[in-house]
Design a protein around this motif. Structure first.
Motif, PDB file in Angstrom:
ATOM      1  N   THR A  34       0.832  -1.200   0.000  1.00  0.00           N
ATOM      2  CA  THR A  34       0.000   0.000   0.000  1.00  0.00           C
ATOM      3  C   THR A  34       0.867   1.251   0.000  1.00  0.00           C
ATOM      4  O   THR A  34       0.631   2.195  -0.753  1.00  0.00           O
ATOM      5  CB  THR A  34      -0.933   0.004   1.222  1.00  0.00           C
ATOM      6  N   SER A  35       1.894   1.259   0.846  1.00  0.00           N
ATOM      7  CA  SER A  35       2.776   2.424   0.922  1.00  0.00           C
ATOM      8  C   SER A  35       3.589   2.596  -0.362  1.00  0.00           C
ATOM      9  O   SER A  35       3.792   3.722  -0.838  1.00  0.00           O
ATOM     10  CB  SER A  35       3.714   2.308   2.123  1.00  0.00           C
ATOM     11  N   VAL A  36       4.055   1.479  -0.942  1.00  0.00           N
ATOM     12  CA  VAL A  36       4.809   1.560  -2.202  1.00  0.00           C
ATOM     13  C   VAL A  36       3.950   2.184  -3.295  1.00  0.00           C
ATOM     14  O   VAL A  36       4.388   3.090  -4.024  1.00  0.00           O
ATOM     15  CB  VAL A  36       5.309   0.164  -2.636  1.00  0.00           C
ATOM     16  N   ASN A  37       2.697   1.722  -3.413  1.00  0.00           N
ATOM     17  CA  ASN A  37       1.810   2.267  -4.444  1.00  0.00           C
ATOM     18  C   ASN A  37       1.553   3.752  -4.227  1.00  0.00           C
ATOM     19  O   ASN A  37       1.525   4.546  -5.174  1.00  0.00           O
ATOM     20  CB  ASN A  37       0.494   1.495  -4.472  1.00  0.00           C
ATOM     21  N   ALA A  38       1.371   4.145  -2.944  1.00  0.00           N
ATOM     22  CA  ALA A  38       1.163   5.568  -2.648  1.00  0.00           C
ATOM     23  C   ALA A  38       2.413   6.371  -2.983  1.00  0.00           C
ATOM     24  O   ALA A  38       2.327   7.470  -3.554  1.00  0.00           O
ATOM     25  CB  ALA A  38       0.789   5.745  -1.174  1.00  0.00           C
ATOM     26  N   ALA A  39       3.584   5.839  -2.635  1.00  0.00           N
ATOM     27  CA  ALA A  39       4.831   6.548  -2.930  1.00  0.00           C
ATOM     28  C   ALA A  39       5.021   6.729  -4.424  1.00  0.00           C
ATOM     29  O   ALA A  39       5.431   7.811  -4.887  1.00  0.00           O
ATOM     30  CB  ALA A  39       6.011   5.792  -2.326  1.00  0.00           C
ATOM     31  N   LEU A  40       4.730   5.704  -5.215  1.00  0.00           N
ATOM     32  CA  LEU A  40       4.867   5.819  -6.670  1.00  0.00           C
ATOM     33  C   LEU A  40       3.936   6.897  -7.214  1.00  0.00           C
ATOM     34  O   LEU A  40       4.322   7.687  -8.083  1.00  0.00           O
ATOM     35  CB  LEU A  40       4.573   4.469  -7.336  1.00  0.00           C
ATOM     36  N   SER A  41       2.695   6.939  -6.702  1.00  0.00           N
ATOM     37  CA  SER A  41       1.754   7.986  -7.125  1.00  0.00           C
ATOM     38  C   SER A  41       2.261   9.359  -6.717  1.00  0.00           C
ATOM     39  O   SER A  41       2.173  10.328  -7.493  1.00  0.00           O
ATOM     40  CB  SER A  41       0.373   7.735  -6.506  1.00  0.00           C
ATOM     41  N   ASN A  42       2.801   9.466  -5.510  1.00  0.00           N
ATOM     42  CA  ASN A  42       3.283  10.762  -5.029  1.00  0.00           C
ATOM     43  C   ASN A  42       4.483  11.255  -5.835  1.00  0.00           C
ATOM     44  O   ASN A  42       4.603  12.444  -6.123  1.00  0.00           O
ATOM     45  CB  ASN A  42       3.633  10.662  -3.546  1.00  0.00           C
ATOM     46  N   LEU A  43       5.372  10.329  -6.208  1.00  0.00           N
ATOM     47  CA  LEU A  43       6.505  10.714  -7.049  1.00  0.00           C
ATOM     48  C   LEU A  43       6.013  11.240  -8.398  1.00  0.00           C
ATOM     49  O   LEU A  43       6.499  12.267  -8.889  1.00  0.00           O
ATOM     50  CB  LEU A  43       7.436   9.521  -7.253  1.00  0.00           C
ATOM     51  N   ALA A  44       5.038  10.547  -8.985  1.00  0.00           N
ATOM     52  CA  ALA A  44       4.508  10.972 -10.279  1.00  0.00           C
ATOM     53  C   ALA A  44       3.762  12.295 -10.156  1.00  0.00           C
ATOM     54  O   ALA A  44       3.931  13.206 -10.988  1.00  0.00           O
ATOM     55  CB  ALA A  44       3.585   9.895 -10.840  1.00  0.00           C
TER      56      ALA A  44
END
Length: 361
Positions: A238-248
């Protein structure tokens, strides 16, 4: 130290925490800590309540640790955000007026942000049907929040399953998706101070950064602007997916994020074994000068602690000063404490967040 909500005693409690941190870091000749205070009220952006039936009505309730049978009924919650306090009575009136919303409701969670976004999670001991969904949709529209319904094997999302936060660091505003159920820093004002301190402590670098325990990218976004590139790790999907979205969302393009634990990355860097999740990541292309760690309460395990010893600079954010001190003791022969700080994430409790910058001797 008192754990009672008492704004009049806040300064004394904060001084006691600073004294405690000084004592823990004294064996390492640490400099005087910078102390970052919290708002006295309405600082907590999330709150979780069990519901307790009394006089035929459901009430927000909390319990003292170790006692789940003696509820403390809550009408307002001054440590929670103003938005949570505004939502609480309105939501209570809505469930009291609706058999559909009320039936077997046992827990309510609130998640808000400094940017004004909000989410309510309603937890039930029954299946959720179309009638519940219709009422929840109206509730979400009226309260201008997302609503999530949870029961065994069910998760119904009305709106979004995350809130959006905006935090300012060094003149730039970073946007963060904070998913329901994932860890986020509860005190947004102090979190912003932590980010600014870490940004300043790292400084402008011409080499690369390794980040362990990156979560949703809370620190990753501002720190990535200080270095050539970042390799960040996190184990929670969940955190990885959120981090990827936040980076984008923030157009940060110099970060490679891999779903590995700190222990697994240690094995990879030590050539103990390969990981398919590192496919496409050329570890040898990195020129790591600094490592950033924000571990769980247990701190870094001994092997990960030894891994950090390789780096010129270790930037460490800790939610447990005792394990922080234990990790520093392991590193003290090669690294000295150049900067330290206290961040009062949890006023009126014994908990505290702290940070140190360790530099190779």
């Amino acid at each position: 130290m008192s754990s009672t909500f008492d704004p009049a005693s806040y300064s004394r409690q904060l001084d006691e925490k600073a004294d405690r941190l000084r004592e823990l870091l004294k064996p390492f000749d640490a400099p005087e800590p910078q102390v970052f205070d919290s708002p006295r009220e309405h600082y907590r952006l999330r709150a979780e309540f069990r519901l307790w039936r009394d006089d035929g009505k459901r009430h927000y309730a909390m319990f003292t640790p170790g006692d789940k049978y003696t509820p403390i009924l809550i009408n307002d919650f001054p440590i929670a955000s103003l938005q949570i306090n505004a939502l609480m009575p309105v939501l209570r009136d809505r469930w009291e007026a609706s058999k559909t919303l009320n039936h077997k409701l046992f827990q309510v969670d609130f998640l808000t942000t400094l940017a004004g976004d909000g989410m309510i999670t309603l937890c039930y001991h029954r299946p959720l049907d179309d009638a519940w969904k219709l009422e929840a949709e109206q509730l979400a529209a009226d309260l201008k929040v997302s609503v999530i319904g949870r029961s065994k094997g069910q998760r119904l999302v009305i709106g979004r399953d995350y809130v959006t936060e905006e935090l300012d660091v060094a003149g730039r505003t970073f946007s963060y998706r904070q998913p329901e159920g994932a860890f986020t820093q509860p005190n947004g004002t102090v979190n912003q101070k932590m980010l600014s301190w870490a940004y300043d402590a790292l400084g402008d670098r011409e080499d690369d950064l390794l980040e362990l325990y990156c979560g949703n990218g809370n620190f990753t976004l501002p720190l990535a602007t200080r270095v050539r590139k970042v390799l960040a790790t996190e184990i929670s999907k969940t955190s990885v997916n959120a981090a990827l979205s936040n980076l984008a969302d923030n157009a940060v393009d110099n970060v490679s994020l891999v779903r590995l634990s700190a222990e697994e990355l240690t094995e990879a860097l030590n050539d103990v074994r390969p990981f398919r999740r590192l496919a496409g990541v050329d570890l040898k292309s990195y020129e790591f000068g600094s490592v950033f760690v924000d571990p769980p309460r247990a701190g870094m395990d001994p092997d990960t602690c030894e891994l950090t010893r390789r780096f010129e600079r270790i930037l460490y954010i800790s939610c447990n000063p005792e394990t922080l001190a234990a990790n520093i003791a392991q590193l003290h022969d090669t690294h000295r404490v150049e900067r330290c700080a206290l961040f009062d994430q949890f006023p009126y409790t014994h908990h505290m967040e702290s940070g140190v910058l360790l530099v190779r001797r």
